[in-house]
Write an enzyme that holds these catalytic residues in place. Structure first.
Site, PDB file in Angstrom:
ATOM      1  N   HIS A  97     -19.162   9.877   3.629  1.00  0.00           N
ATOM      2  CA  HIS A  97     -17.655  10.416   3.521  1.00  0.00           C
ATOM      3  C   HIS A  97     -16.999   8.873   3.101  1.00  0.00           C
ATOM      4  CE1 HIS A  97     -16.425  14.221   2.837  1.00  0.00           C
ATOM      5  NE2 HIS A  97     -16.914  14.615   3.803  1.00  0.00           N
TER       6      HIS A  97
ATOM      7  N   HIS B  22     -23.891  13.050   6.361  1.00  0.00           N
ATOM      8  CA  HIS B  22     -22.749  13.791   5.352  1.00  0.00           C
ATOM      9  C   HIS B  22     -21.420  12.769   5.870  1.00  0.00           C
ATOM     10  CE1 HIS B  22     -20.635  16.754   3.348  1.00  0.00           C
ATOM     11  NE2 HIS B  22     -19.406  16.472   4.422  1.00  0.00           N
ATOM     12  N   GLU B  23     -21.041  12.526   7.434  1.00  0.00           N
ATOM     13  CA  GLU B  23     -19.844  11.896   7.719  1.00  0.00           C
ATOM     14  C   GLU B  23     -19.824  10.366   7.443  1.00  0.00           C
ATOM     15  OE1 GLU B  23     -17.597  14.377   8.208  1.00  0.00           O
ATOM     16  OE2 GLU B  23     -19.303  15.740   8.719  1.00  0.00           O
TER      17      GLU B  23
ATOM     18  N   ASN C 132     -13.305  10.940  10.122  1.00  0.00           N
ATOM     19  CA  ASN C 132     -12.028   9.828  10.210  1.00  0.00           C
ATOM     20  C   ASN C 132     -12.677   8.544  10.136  1.00  0.00           C
ATOM     21  OD1 ASN C 132     -10.442  12.222  11.501  1.00  0.00           O
ATOM     22  ND2 ASN C 132     -11.935  11.973  12.854  1.00  0.00           N
TER      23      ASN C 132
ATOM     24  N   GLU D  10     -16.074  16.936  -0.974  1.00  0.00           N
ATOM     25  CA  GLU D  10     -16.709  17.323  -0.274  1.00  0.00           C
ATOM     26  C   GLU D  10     -18.132  17.853  -1.237  1.00  0.00           C
ATOM     27  OE1 GLU D  10     -17.076  17.673   2.501  1.00  0.00           O
ATOM     28  OE2 GLU D  10     -14.804  17.178   3.212  1.00  0.00           O
TER      29      GLU D  10
ATOM     30  N   MET E 184     -15.988  15.366  11.739  1.00  0.00           N
ATOM     31  CA  MET E 184     -14.983  14.905  11.039  1.00  0.00           C
ATOM     32  C   MET E 184     -15.054  13.452  10.486  1.00  0.00           C
ATOM     33  SD  MET E 184     -12.198  15.386   9.201  1.00  0.00           S
ATOM     34  CE  MET E 184     -11.431  14.335   8.330  1.00  0.00           C
TER      35      MET E 184
HETATM   36  N1  B3K Z   1     -13.843  16.956   6.428  1.00  0.00           N
HETATM   37  C1  B3K Z   1     -14.395  17.784   7.592  1.00  0.00           C
HETATM   38  C2  B3K Z   1     -13.997  19.188   7.463  1.00  0.00           C
HETATM   39  C3  B3K Z   1     -12.596  19.486   7.757  1.00  0.00           C
HETATM   40  C4  B3K Z   1     -12.448  20.949   7.872  1.00  0.00           C
HETATM   41  C5  B3K Z   1     -10.851  21.306   8.068  1.00  0.00           C
HETATM   42  N2  B3K Z   1     -10.450  22.549   8.347  1.00  0.00           N
HETATM   43  C6  B3K Z   1     -15.859  17.889   7.471  1.00  0.00           C
HETATM   44  C7  B3K Z   1     -16.643  17.560   6.430  1.00  0.00           C
HETATM   45  O1  B3K Z   1     -16.528  18.037   5.423  1.00  0.00           O
HETATM   46  O2  B3K Z   1     -17.184  16.352   6.559  1.00  0.00           O
HETATM   47 ZN    ZN Z   2     -17.612  16.716   4.275  1.00  0.00          ZN
END
Ligand code: B3K
Ligand code: ZN
Length: 853
Positions: free
Chosen positions: A299, A295-296, A263, A318, A261
């Site tokens: 984001h 990937h993270e 964050n 995404e 995730m």
């Molecule tokens: N954004 C999160 C996925 C969240 C899923 C919630 N059920 C991971 C990702 O796609 O990077």
């Molecule tokens: Zn993602």
């Protein structure tokens, strides 16, 4: 009770209040954990509506506005606060028990550490809030906890204060300067080993990098750290994007619903995508870590700096971020192999989703449980849609579009249309028709008919498209259709991308001396099903001469698939099975061709799975498919025995991932032909110095049902009993056995000391693997697989509804199976529907499946 209210994209309304700042104070005290939230709230526009906040699974203690007790109502997970003020401070006190939270959403415990997961709608399990992505606030977070048990107290942004509260308790304060939606909030409190390093950005700023892992795992954090540094460098060089905070933290936890995730400044990761050393992780694991860390990280710009206006726009972040991580992996490793893996996900999983009851456009229009829409459609088809734009615009224009997107929308919550508009403005290319990709579900079928006119030396292609989803016919789409024409000597005559925009279009190629062999939809240039009748000679030609390695692989898949389906037909007609010598020669040629990338050869020799083959047809006779598929692989392996042994023996001496992949597929093929090769399997298992090789030997033993299987499995178990991620591999191998006893064994394994229904990694590796990958046994005609999955879903419905809803997939994609199996699957769905406490997650899928039954 089920609350099954669907939300619709067309009903979107901007928030009537906004929250500019929030100060969160966490007092972490086990079952008596308290959260104080002080928010600065502003009314938006002229209206006198009450402020309505959402909250779930928390106990409200008090509500104050500007220091005075407020007038409020708490009902059905909503807190409605009446006030005439336009600008005020709201203070909420809530309590909760993170230890009792087995859903792993909101604030929960993983192996003794507190952690959070807020996307999509988990923040409402922390405090009552405007828990929607278009409310962006500045967060300040104070955390107080026991010093000895929780030495590390982490949240987003920068650490600004730290101190003792008492002899046994300490506190910290974090400030995140970037306004963010609540889904990007994170908190972690625990005791970890810490790997630290740094990254100097291109403008010369030093960023502190930290990877937190469970005690004793420090030596397994290096690859994640290096992957992070590579990601930061790549985003600067390819996308011109620099990191914005002074610190970037990754925390690995074993209890996690998905991969990771993003964050802000504090990524929380599933241990599976962080921990690796060569003894315990395979080459595939290493690749997965690099890709998820990337990937993270990516984001941070595509998701965090520019976020989604509402959850229907999920693909905005995404689809785009998957495209970016795919490009990252392709720039760093083999572009062809990465592309092949992405194509497999599309054809085997996304096409299946789009042909089933959960079919939805990449921008869904109606949602009951948002967690159900983190799908292969939103993510992977979403990435294909971005890739098509990249193909149509070209890299340079695409990057101009990205620049325009950030100039316009940095710091905002926006829509998919805003993204396409930026691409259109920057490139000057009309994307009107292209936008249909966002609103239409279903896999388009592109039918190609070709003709050669010898008199005029003209070759003509007629390309037609059609798309239907759940009985509704869609409009034509803008399809970039990449093709190459090869002459009989294997030389390319042309290589280009056709713009297909109409229901039917004809393309004429001049000065073509003889009927060419076409390589169509090269590299899967659009997420469509290609309908063209290739013959064996054309496919063999393509495996040898196509310029694209991906096209060579596709042609081999075509050869193999045709051989399987012809034999299925033979079985149905009660005729003997047979394998065309040209197919054998083509595969032999590939095994012997030393000029080919070994990783590519490994992909080719992996041959389409049963699930992949099922995706190619409307209905399937599973028993015939199994017999035919096994027959074709056995014939190929037997015919190429000498070549496989020779290559195996020379590959053993090489030490790189591509050679290992090729060598290990040789071993799997050999072990199914004859027990004569059992010696090679045990030898490799015992001599292995890395997990890739030992696991491959084990796989060969299990899939070949060799006599050494039990001894090796027991040895492996004993060796790795205290390493959960490796035990996951062992559980999956157990679940992969193609024998009627496998279900009984799986049931027994749920009692194994390493197994727990509370941990999603364990559940996925044993039961998830069985239902998704052991096609023949899960779909056993008795229906025992379906009944077992249903029993598990009943359990997970209460423990962890998100995981339950993920695992139900094979039970709702029933349309291709025979009547008997379909009836049994539907009976299971009815059993779930009757549950008194059915979660929203399962409710949405079960209802949709039964509607389409
Ligand atoms: N954004 C999160 C996925 C969240 C899923 C919630 N059920 C991971 C990702 O796609 O990077
Ligand atoms: Zn993602």
């Amino acid at each position: 009770m089920t609350q099954a209210q669907a939300k619709h994209l067309k009903d979107y309304q901007a928030p009537t209040f906004t929250i500019s700042h929030i100060e969160l104070d966490f007092n972490l005290k086990g079952s008596d954990t308290e959260v104080i939230a002080i928010s600065k709230i502003q009314r938006v526009g002229e209206h006198s509506e009450a402020l309505v906040l959402v909250g779930e699974q928390i106990n409200l203690v008090s509500v104050h506005i500007n220091g005075e007790p407020a007038d409020y109502q708490e009902k059905d997970n909503q807190l409605s606060i009446s006030t005439s003020l336009n600008d005020f401070e709201l203070m909420l006190v809530t309590k909760q028990d993170p230890e009792a939270n087995s859903s792993l959403e909101g604030l929960y415990m993983s192996d003794g550490a507190y952690c959070t997961q807020c996307e999509a709608e988990g923040f409402r399990r922390i405090t009552y809030f405007l828990d929607r992505p278009d409310v962006l606030a500045i967060y300040t977070v104070r955390i107080e906890a026991d010093k000895a048990a929780f030495p590390f107290l982490l949240s987003n942004g920068n650490l600004v204060e730290k101190g003792d509260v008492s002899e046994s308790r300490q506190f910290v304060r974090w400030e995140d300067p970037f306004p963010k939606p609540s889904y990007l909030f994170a908190l972690v409190a625990g005791d970890f080993d810490l790997l630290e390093d740094k990254f100097i950005t291109r403008s010369g700023r030093e960023v502190k990098l930290q990877v937190f892992v469970d005690k004793g795992n420090l030596h397994k954090a290096d690859h994640a750290m290096v992957s992070l540094q590579k990601s930061m460098e790549w985003d600067e060089s390819r996308f011109d994007l620099e990191y914005d905070l002074d610190i970037y933290m990754i925390v690995a936890v074993d209890f996690f619903n998905m991969g990771a995730m993003e964050n802000k400044g504090l990524n929380v990761f599933n241990t599976k995508y962080v921990l690796a050393d060569t003894a315990s992780a395979t080459d595939e694991d290493y690749h997965g870590i690099e890709s998820v860390v990337g990937h993270e990280y990516f984001h941070n710009w595509t998701g965090n700096r520019v976020t989604c206006r509402d959850w229907f726009q999920l693909s905005l972040k995404e689809g785009l971020t998957v495209f970016r991580d795919q490009e990252f992996s392709s720039d760093l490793g083999s572009r062809a192999v990465n592309r092949i893996q992405a194509i497999r996900v599309m054809k085997n999983q996304q096409f299946a989703e789009d042909a089933g009851p959960m079919s939805h456009p990449i921008r869904p229009e109606s949602v009951i449980e948002m967690n159900n829409f983190y799908t292969v459609t939103v993510y992977n088809k979403g990435a294909e849609v971005i890739r098509m734009m990249h193909t149509i615009l070209g890299e340079q224009n695409f990057q101009l579009g990205m620049k325009c997107y950030f100039e316009r929308h940095d710091g905002q919550a926006v829509t998919c249309d805003d993204f396409v508009n930026a691409m259109e403005t920057a490139s000057g290319i009309d994307l009107t028709l292209f936008r249909n990709w966002y609103s239409q579900a279903g896999t388009p079928v592109v039918t190609v008919v070709d003709q050669y006119d010898a008199d005029n030396k003209q070759y003509q292609l007629t390309v037609s498209q059609s798309v239907t989803s759940q009985g509704v016919k869609g409009n034509p789409l803008h399809i970039p259709f990449s093709l190459e024409l090869l002459n009989s000597a294997g030389q390319p005559l042309t290589n280009q991308v056709l713009d297909v925009k109409e229901a039917e279009q004809t393309f004429v190629f001049d000065n073509i001396d003889a009927m060419p062999v076409p390589s169509l939809l090269q590299d899967f240039s659009a997420p469509v099903r290609l309908d063209y009748e290739f013959n064996v000679d054309q496919l063999v030609h393509l495996t040898r001469f196509a310029s694209s390695e991906v096209a060579r692989w596709e042609a081999s898949v075509g050869l193999f698939s045709q051989a399987v389906w012809q034999n299925v037909a033979s079985l149905v007609a009660k005729e003997a099975m047979h394998l065309d010598a040209r197919v054998i020669e083509a595969i032999r040629g590939i095994i012997l061709d030393e000029s080919l990338d070994k990783a590519l050869v490994a992909e080719i020799l992996a041959f389409p799975s049963a699930a992949a083959l099922i995706e190619q047809v409307e209905t399937v006779d599973l028993d015939a498919l199994q017999a035919a598929r096994e027959f074709v692989i056995d014939e190929l392996a037997e015919a190429c025995l000498d070549e496989l042994v020779t290559r195996y023996r020379s590959l053993i001496k090489e030490d790189n991932a591509a050679s290992r992949a090729f060598k290990n597929i040789c071993l799997v093929l050999l072990s199914r032909v004859s027990s004569e090769y059992e010696g090679l399997v045990t030898e490799q298992y015992h001599a292995a110095t890395n997990m890739t090789d030992s696991l491959a030997a084990l796989k060969a033993a299990v899939s070949g049902q060799l006599t050494c299987q039990q001894t090796l499995m027991a040895d492996f178990e004993q060796k790795w009993i205290s390493t959960p991620l490796v035990m996951d591999k062992w559980f999956s191998l157990q679940a992969s056995q193609n024998t009627p006893e496998v279900l009984t064994e799986i049931k027994a394994l749920t009692e194994h000391e390493s197994f727990s229904f509370n941990n999603p990694n364990r559940v996925r590796s044993l039961i998830g693997f069985f239902v998704a990958a052991n096609t023949y046994q899960f779909h056993d005609a008795s229906g025992s697989g379906y009944e077992y999955l249903t029993d598990i879903l009943v359990k997970l419905n209460e423990l962890n509804p998100q995981i339950a809803a993920r695992m139900i997939t094979p039970l709702i994609q029933f349309s291709k199976f025979d009547d008997g199996r379909q009836q049994k699957m539907k009976a299971c769905l009815l059993r779930l529907k009757a549950l008194p406490n059915l979660s929203k997650d399962l409710f949405e899928k079960v209802e949709k499946a039964l509607e389409h039954a």
